[in-house]
Design an enzyme around this catalytic site. Structure first.
Site, PDB file in Angstrom:
ATOM      1  N   SER A 316       0.813  -1.206   0.000  1.00 60.33           N
ATOM      2  CA  SER A 316       0.000   0.000   0.000  1.00 60.33           C
ATOM      3  C   SER A 316       0.854   1.267   0.000  1.00 60.33           C
ATOM      4  CB  SER A 316      -0.951  -0.049   1.209  1.00 60.33           C
ATOM      5  OG  SER A 316      -1.940   0.923   1.114  1.00 60.33           O
ATOM      6  N   LYS A 341      -0.700  -4.041  -3.650  1.00 60.89           N
ATOM      7  CA  LYS A 341      -2.009  -3.471  -3.324  1.00 60.89           C
ATOM      8  C   LYS A 341      -2.084  -2.086  -3.948  1.00 60.89           C
ATOM      9  CE  LYS A 341      -5.072  -2.007   0.368  1.00 60.89           C
ATOM     10  NZ  LYS A 341      -5.102  -0.573   0.005  1.00 60.89           N
TER      11      LYS A 341
END
Length: 433
Positions: A316, A341
């Site tokens: 992320s 992600k």
């Protein structure tokens, strides 16, 4: 087997951004409205409205989302458990693992994570999988635990009289946490000493996201920075770390993002700007195709050589930072492929204290590459054996030493870059506003 490790607060989220949203109002009949007042059905409909207005896939994974609302509101929910079950099933149908419901206790943990603050005693704990002993791996500086003299290696035998041998990590975590001003009694076993008891008053704790130190590697002064997660305090803590290491005459840097699950989008952008003078950082695309591009703004604190360590648990916001530094050729990435992600979530509080994380956009590194489920590949692949990983997990003090092959590879790379001997502090600025 690796020992389980618990931090306070628990830092498990893979969110790239968090925000508070307001609910939209959709017309419903007066009868249904009356039924929903002070009913678990209200939370179900709050979930539906947020997803309807924000979910990144406007086709809702080919689900008729309007019909889904009728189905949900036509059901009767006798308690929160039934309502939560219906919410989870509706979200599962969307096919997005990051759009998820958070019961009140999980939502509270997430709030602590992103704020960078929590209430408790201020320790990081682990369970040795071989002996099941609960022990302290770190006492946060200036925390109640540190002031009480607790230290790394101490075994926690009992918490408020209850033996920890009967607890798993989550149970021990819950027993140690509590409201500010309340007491917790611990029985501690320390090597070469008799067991002793200590009473600690819980307080509000600023959880450090950044750990740093200067490493003497031959003629090279390496500023080592470990970033655990991207909380609201992470950018300021990163700035302080860079400033302190430059005052200590660091001639190069290693930024360790291994195991970092992410956090706040804006924290990753702020931190990228500390290392980059120019270039694009990330492109965030919403569900209508609108682009929001974040750029460096000539506010870099340092231009010293940089190596970034990544692994399969760097996710992320970690991937936003790593991708920007790699593609702008500001840093060399070392390690293994990142998690992959490539989506952004907002988090909303619901009326009963629970929460909802909703995927609202997708993000792309400067190249425009889709990293979702693919990750970012390092410039230099350097794996780590299970034995080495276990050793580093069991004894984090071995990170950034000769026992850490990925750090050793980073040092080798930095030696080839002929780093300058004196840092340039002329661009030092405060990023957080």
């Amino acid at each position: 087997m690796k020992p389980q490790v618990k931090k306070f607060p628990v830092l498990k989220s893979l969110l790239a951004t968090l925000a508070t949203g307001s609910l939209l109002s959709f017309a419903i009949s007066p009868t249904v409205q009356a039924e929903m007042t002070d009913s678990p059905k209200m939370v179900v409909d709050e979930m539906w409205q947020i997803v309807n207005s924000e979910f990144v896939d406007r086709n809702f994974n080919q689900i008729n989302w309007q019909k889904k609302r009728e189905e949900l509101l036509n059901k009767n929910y006798n308690n929160k458990t039934q309502a939560y079950r219906a919410i989870n099933q509706a979200l599962k149908d969307l096919g997005d693992p990051y759009t998820r419901f958070l019961p009140p206790e999980q939502f509270e943990v997430l709030n602590s994570q992103t704020s960078g603050e929590t209430s408790g005693v201020g320790v990081r704990i682990a369970i040795d999988s071989r002996t099941q002993d609960l022990y302290i791996i770190d006492a946060i500086k200036k925390s109640p635990a540190a002031e009480a003299g607790l230290q790394r290696g101490d075994r926690i035998v009992r918490i408020d009289g209850k033996p920890t041998a009967l607890m798993d990590l989550d149970q021990a975590s819950e027993a140690l946490k509590g409201e500010v001003g309340t007491e917790v009694k611990l029985e501690i076993a320390r090597e070469k000493q008799s067991a002793f008891q200590v009473t600690i008053v819980r307080s509000e704790i600023e959880v450090p996201s950044v750990d740093f130190s200067l490493k003497k590697e031959g003629g090279l002064n390496v500023g080592y920075i470990k970033l655990d997660e991207f909380s609201s305090l992470a950018a300021q803590q990163m700035k302080d770390a860079i400033d302190q290491l430059q005052k200590q005459q660091a001639s190069a840097f290693v930024l360790d993002l291994r195991g970092n699950p992410g956090g706040l989008l804006f924290a990753s952008v702020d931190i990228a700007r500390m290392w980059m003078s120019e270039g694009e950082i990330v492109d965030v695309v919403d569900r209508r195709g609108g682009h929001r591009r974040f750029q460096a703004d000539n506010s870099a604190i340092t231009d010293l050589p940089l190596v970034v360590l990544v692994d399969g648990n760097s996710a992320s916001a970690s991937e936003i930072l790593a991708g920007a530094l790699k593609e702008n050729k500001r840093a060399t990435l070392v390690g293994t492929n990142t998690f992959g992600k490539g989506t952004v979530q907002s988090v909303h509080s619901l009326s009963d204290g629970s929460g909802l994380a909703v995927t609202i956009s997708r993000y792309y590194p400067p190249s425009g590459m889709n990293i979702n489920k693919k990750g970012i590949s390092p410039d230099i692949v350097q794996g780590i054996s299970r034995e080495e990983e276990y050793l580093l997990t069991q004894n984090p003090s071995l990170l950034a030493t000769k026992a850490d092959p990925q750090y050793s590879k980073a040092v080798t790379i930095l030696r080839t870059k002929n780093p300058i001997s004196s840092p340039n502090n002329s661009n030092s600025v405060s990023i957080l506003q």
